[in-house]
Design an enzyme around this catalytic site. Sequence first.
Site, PDB file in Angstrom:
ATOM      1  N   GLU A  40      -5.280  -9.955 -10.849  1.00  0.00           N
ATOM      2  CA  GLU A  40      -3.831 -10.004 -10.594  1.00  0.00           C
ATOM      3  C   GLU A  40      -3.175 -10.929 -11.608  1.00  0.00           C
ATOM      4  O   GLU A  40      -3.613 -12.048 -11.808  1.00  0.00           O
ATOM      5  CB  GLU A  40      -3.544 -10.475  -9.161  1.00  0.00           C
ATOM      6  CG  GLU A  40      -2.082 -10.729  -8.847  1.00  0.00           C
ATOM      7  CD  GLU A  40      -1.146  -9.550  -9.141  1.00  0.00           C
ATOM      8  OE1 GLU A  40      -1.390  -8.446  -8.625  1.00  0.00           O
ATOM      9  OE2 GLU A  40      -0.170  -9.737  -9.903  1.00  0.00           O
ATOM     10  N   CYS A  49       4.986  -5.289  -2.639  1.00  0.00           N
ATOM     11  CA  CYS A  49       5.238  -5.211  -1.202  1.00  0.00           C
ATOM     12  C   CYS A  49       5.377  -6.592  -0.567  1.00  0.00           C
ATOM     13  O   CYS A  49       6.363  -6.880   0.110  1.00  0.00           O
ATOM     14  CB  CYS A  49       4.109  -4.423  -0.541  1.00  0.00           C
ATOM     15  SG  CYS A  49       4.253  -4.324   1.227  1.00  0.00           S
ATOM     16  N   THR A 152      -1.816  -0.750 -10.473  1.00  0.00           N
ATOM     17  CA  THR A 152      -0.851  -1.623 -11.139  1.00  0.00           C
ATOM     18  C   THR A 152       0.593  -1.405 -10.673  1.00  0.00           C
ATOM     19  O   THR A 152       1.504  -2.076 -11.162  1.00  0.00           O
ATOM     20  CB  THR A 152      -0.952  -1.463 -12.672  1.00  0.00           C
ATOM     21  OG1 THR A 152      -0.913  -0.061 -12.965  1.00  0.00           O
ATOM     22  CG2 THR A 152      -2.241  -2.052 -13.203  1.00  0.00           C
ATOM     23  N   VAL A 246      26.937   7.981 -11.941  1.00  0.00           N
ATOM     24  CA  VAL A 246      27.312   6.780 -12.689  1.00  0.00           C
ATOM     25  C   VAL A 246      27.137   7.049 -14.180  1.00  0.00           C
ATOM     26  O   VAL A 246      26.099   7.531 -14.615  1.00  0.00           O
ATOM     27  CB  VAL A 246      26.456   5.574 -12.222  1.00  0.00           C
ATOM     28  CG1 VAL A 246      26.703   4.368 -13.103  1.00  0.00           C
ATOM     29  CG2 VAL A 246      26.772   5.253 -10.767  1.00  0.00           C
ATOM     30  N   LEU A 328       5.116   4.173  -1.372  1.00  0.00           N
ATOM     31  CA  LEU A 328       5.104   3.490  -0.085  1.00  0.00           C
ATOM     32  C   LEU A 328       3.843   2.664   0.053  1.00  0.00           C
ATOM     33  O   LEU A 328       2.754   3.087  -0.381  1.00  0.00           O
ATOM     34  CB  LEU A 328       5.158   4.512   1.060  1.00  0.00           C
ATOM     35  CG  LEU A 328       6.433   5.357   1.142  1.00  0.00           C
ATOM     36  CD1 LEU A 328       6.300   6.446   2.189  1.00  0.00           C
ATOM     37  CD2 LEU A 328       7.646   4.475   1.426  1.00  0.00           C
ATOM     38  N   HIS A 453       9.452   4.756  31.234  1.00  0.00           N
ATOM     39  CA  HIS A 453      10.905   4.675  31.431  1.00  0.00           C
ATOM     40  C   HIS A 453      11.296   3.239  31.773  1.00  0.00           C
ATOM     41  O   HIS A 453      10.623   2.615  32.601  1.00  0.00           O
ATOM     42  CB  HIS A 453      11.319   5.602  32.569  1.00  0.00           C
ATOM     43  CG  HIS A 453      12.775   5.465  32.913  1.00  0.00           C
ATOM     44  ND1 HIS A 453      13.765   5.998  32.111  1.00  0.00           N
ATOM     45  CD2 HIS A 453      13.404   4.827  33.934  1.00  0.00           C
ATOM     46  CE1 HIS A 453      14.946   5.710  32.643  1.00  0.00           C
ATOM     47  NE2 HIS A 453      14.760   4.996  33.745  1.00  0.00           N
TER      48      HIS A 453
END
Length: 475
Positions: A40, A49, A152, A246, A328, A453
């Site tokens: 890392e 994340c 990565t 844009v 994700l 419920h």
Amino acid sequence: MQNKTHIMNSYDVTIIGSGPGGYVAAIRCAQLGMKTALIEKYSTLGGTCLNVGCIPSKALLDSSHHYDDAIRHFEDHGIEISGDVKVSLEKMISRKDQVVAQTTSGIDFLMKKNKIEVLNGFGSFKDANHVVITKEDGSSEEIETKNVIIATGSKPANLPFITLDKERVITSTEALKLKEIPKHLLVIGGGVIGLELGQVYRRLGSEVSVIEYMDRIIPTMDKAQSKELTKSLKKQGVKFLLSHKVSGLSNNGTEVTVTATDKKDKEVTVTGDYCLVSVGRRAYTDGLKAENVGIKINERGQVTVNEHLQTNISNIYAIGDVIKGPMLAHKAEEEGVFVAEILAGQKPHIDYNLIPGVVYTWPEVASVGKTEEQLIENKVAYKAGQFPMRALGRSRASGDTDGFVKILSDAKTDEVLGVHMVGARVADLIAEAVVAMEFRASAEDISRMSHAHPTYAEAIKEAALAATDNRPLHI
Ligand code: FAD
Ligand code: NAD
């Protein structure tokens, strides 16, 4: 500056990148008995994340939600506050930093527990079995490895004519650590990041204008969800310029002006004091020296993989945001486990159709399976059952009446093909739909299960009753 290269250890598997893809792959590899190294480049583990993505954005969403409740909803519940309710953005951000620190240090613990060697530095390929780790001081180490997993991740994408000064024209990373609450936050892109972080600042008092190219926000989700979320966010004061492309941006250091053209090619300008550019993310392979090994990278910058997530080099795999598919965290995690098990000779499986997608605005938005638009496009005969949250006792009790659950099932077999929700806590409710679809349940199966419920989950049972034979009980 040292430039010495030392020959170091040798590993069964080396993982480059410690995001949810990489660190989970490392844990599973270690569990399966492989000697594992995790590289890392940053000093903290956890990738996008944990450091600048899922976790900090949810911390700010939760904090700003408390404030919003205090100023907008406490009164409805008979709670009076004497005196002003004030926000300390500094404190909110520092709490978020603590949450991040606790979470990333949890990964340090997991690495130690699983005897994974963490190598701090920038990883690059020398060849298919040798990875060089370059440290901040310029020194480097070389390791030998039987297999490599590229994890990565990704970086924010930008539009070609925009300069991100990271002060006034910012990405999500800077939006998570602003020093002041913007007076008017312009958001380019009405996708997940724009809406989640736009809502944070809207709650804190910013005027928020979202400029979206498509004719609806969260355009990849079911159309009904886009419509419902737009309605809710408009009630909360978020402004939308939909179908606006844009085309320009100017920044004088205190004011940012965005130019966009509408469907009729009419030019509009909006001026604010900050602009968040949230037009997607791009796969990140910079400096990896993939070319030293001849790893194929596609025209979108993603590492190309086969159905085993293996690159064109047989001992090198890739997972997470750096390959195709939804960007994700839980998709990256599944792929990390998948590759570890492939390396161990197992036969794992991922059903990409059943990776849920969630937007953590309030109301939340959650989806799994096919949208109604996809079923129509693919000419699949289907039935739809929808149930509004406002018809639930639970929703009225909490005051969270926006939203619905929609279940789409096969017209002939009744098998559930897609579940789409907007409402309180649907980020958690979607798990029921994933379980049902993993077991290939019919809408009738769901409708015959007892749901406690009063809960928001009752909307799932009711939508299933509506999809089965149009007989919801409470509407
Ligand atoms: P990453 O998490 O990007 O990790 C890659 C790691 O590799 C990084 O730490 C990077 O420093 C390291 N690295 C890169 N190159 C090298 C190299 N050559 N050498 C050494 N290290 C290297 N997803 C969700 O599912 N839910 C959410 O709520 C959510 N919220 C988000 C909010 C924001 C603001 C953002 C930006 C993203 C969010 N995401 C969310 C997306 C999620 O963060 C990513 O899908 C996920 O982090 C991808 O994991 P990954 O392991 O593939 O890559
Ligand atoms: P996104 O793809 O969700 O949204 C980008 C939006 O920008 C789209 O709606 C697109 O139509 C619009 N856009 C593109 N070009 C434009 C232009 N020129 N003018 C106006 N609008 C334009 O991307 P994001 O919101 O930046 O998020 C990046 C990734 O991070 C996503 O893939 C997402 O999966 C992930 N993420 C996930 C979560 C979550 O799971 N809750 C949260 C944040 C981020």
